[in-house]
Write a protein that holds these residues in place. Structure first.
Motif, short mmCIF file in Angstrom:
data_model
loop_
_atom_site.label_atom_id
_atom_site.label_comp_id
_atom_site.label_asym_id
_atom_site.label_seq_id
_atom_site.Cartn_x
_atom_site.Cartn_y
_atom_site.Cartn_z
N ALA A 1 -18.39 56.35 -38.45
CA ALA A 1 -17.65 56.65 -39.67
C ALA A 1 -16.20 56.35 -39.35
CB ALA A 1 -17.85 58.11 -40.08
N ALA A 2 -15.47 55.76 -40.31
CA ALA A 2 -14.09 55.36 -40.04
C ALA A 2 -13.24 55.46 -41.29
CB ALA A 2 -14.06 53.92 -39.50
N THR A 3 -11.96 55.69 -41.07
CA THR A 3 -10.98 55.73 -42.16
C THR A 3 -10.65 54.29 -42.57
OG1 THR A 3 -9.04 55.58 -40.75
CG2 THR A 3 -9.97 57.80 -41.07
N GLN B 1 -12.81 57.20 -47.49
CA GLN B 1 -11.76 56.61 -48.34
C GLN B 1 -10.46 57.39 -48.31
OE1 GLN B 1 -13.15 53.84 -49.31
NE2 GLN B 1 -14.85 54.11 -50.74
N GLU B 2 -10.12 57.93 -47.15
CA GLU B 2 -8.87 58.67 -47.04
C GLU B 2 -8.36 58.54 -45.62
OE1 GLU B 2 -7.39 63.26 -47.61
OE2 GLU B 2 -8.92 62.48 -48.98
N VAL C 1 -20.48 59.25 -52.03
CA VAL C 1 -20.47 60.72 -51.96
C VAL C 1 -19.04 61.22 -52.02
CG1 VAL C 1 -21.15 62.74 -50.58
CG2 VAL C 1 -22.56 60.67 -50.53
N GLU C 2 -18.85 62.40 -52.59
CA GLU C 2 -17.56 63.08 -52.49
C GLU C 2 -17.83 64.49 -52.00
OE1 GLU C 2 -14.86 62.74 -55.79
OE2 GLU C 2 -13.60 64.37 -55.04
N LYS D 1 -13.89 61.10 -50.60
CA LYS D 1 -14.93 60.15 -51.01
C LYS D 1 -15.35 59.32 -49.80
CE LYS D 1 -13.69 59.41 -55.87
NZ LYS D 1 -12.41 60.14 -56.02
N PHE D 2 -16.64 59.06 -49.68
CA PHE D 2 -17.10 58.12 -48.65
C PHE D 2 -18.31 57.33 -49.12
CE2 PHE D 2 -20.31 61.16 -47.13
CZ PHE D 2 -19.71 62.39 -47.35
N GLU D 3 -18.51 56.19 -48.45
CA GLU D 3 -19.49 55.21 -48.87
C GLU D 3 -20.28 54.73 -47.65
OE1 GLU D 3 -18.06 52.30 -52.09
OE2 GLU D 3 -18.36 51.02 -50.35
#
Ligand code: FOL
Length: 226
Positions: A12-14, A172-173, A210-211, A216-218
């Motif tokens: 998982a990454a920003t 997403q942040e 998903v939030e 938020k992430f994808e």
């Protein structure tokens, strides 16, 4: 015996590809993201044959610092063969024994001194019973092999042609990070982003953005193209 052990990276990454900070994940605990990691790394595709009643399970390969970052109650990651890469496999194994009685000592985790040795070990699981190493306990059939970090292991894996796939959760942040993934898969011509149906087919579940906790992430997947 299978000649070529395919590897899948999972991370998982920003947006700036940050993956860690101070030996931990940079973001507040995202339970749905972690649950995805657990399901996807645990799920064994039906196509993996089971010969002679032995269990089928996937393997997770990680660097020593990533092992240290997993809460002791969750390690070794259950239902998956755990392989830890460390410069001191002897010291690592001795320390596990010293932890005494806890689940960490309960097999299912082995230390090796390189990613190459991790792959040789897992390759040996594919060989005929008795042929493989000197392990006497039950040896499960290995399905998928995931490299679960950290930056050093990801870099080593990206240099290997057998790393065919990457599962990237794009957070997403931005968060402050001190550890980064070194390849921008979206911009690298050696990699192709897979469509939603392909992702779902491979991971074995439906995926949606998903939030959680306002973040938020994808769930994305990339395949090596050359
Ligand atoms: N990949 C993705 N997509 N998200 C991550 O958080 C992630 N983390 C790592 C590697 N790849 C990743 C490395 N860090 C656990 C803790 C840290 C960790 C990996 C796994 C862990 O405790 N996992 C448990 C689930 C715990 C829970 O349900 O809260 C497991 O059984 O997998």
């Amino acid at each position: 015996a299978k000649q070529h052990l395919a590897l899948t990276l999972i991370l998982a990454a920003t947006p700036s590809l940050g993956i860690g900070r101070a030996g931990a994940l940079p973001w507040p605990q995202l339970r749905k993201e972690m649950a995805y990691f657990r399901r996807v790394t645990s799920r064994v595709p039906k196509s993996v044959p089971t010969s002679g009643g032995s269990k089928r399970c996937n393997a997770v390969v990680m660097g020593r610092k990533t092992w240290d970052s997993i809460p002791p109650r969750f390690r070794p990651l259950e239902g998956r063969v755990n392989v830890v890469v460390t410069r001191s496999p002897g010291a690592f194994t001795a320390k596990l024994g010293a932890a005494g009685g806890g689940k960490e000592g309960h097999g299912n985790v082995q230390a090796v001194s390189s990613l190459h040795d991790a792959l040789s070990l897992l390759q040996s699981y594919h060989s005929a019973p008795g042929e493989a190493s000197d392990r006497t306990e039950a040896r499960p059939e290995i399905g998928r092999v995931f490299v679960i970090g950290g930056a050093t292991m990801y870099d080593a894996a990206m240099a290997l042609p057998q790393t065919e796939r990457a599962l990237l959760t794009k957070i997403q942040e931005e968060y402050e990070c001190d550890t980064f993934f070194s390849v921008d898969l979206d911009r690298d011509e050696g990699w192709r982003r897979c469509g939603k149906e392909e992702v779902e087919g491979w991971v074995g579940e439906q995926i949606e953005p998903v939030e959680e906790k306002g973040v938020k992430f994808e769930f994305q997947m990339f395949e090596r193209v050359r």
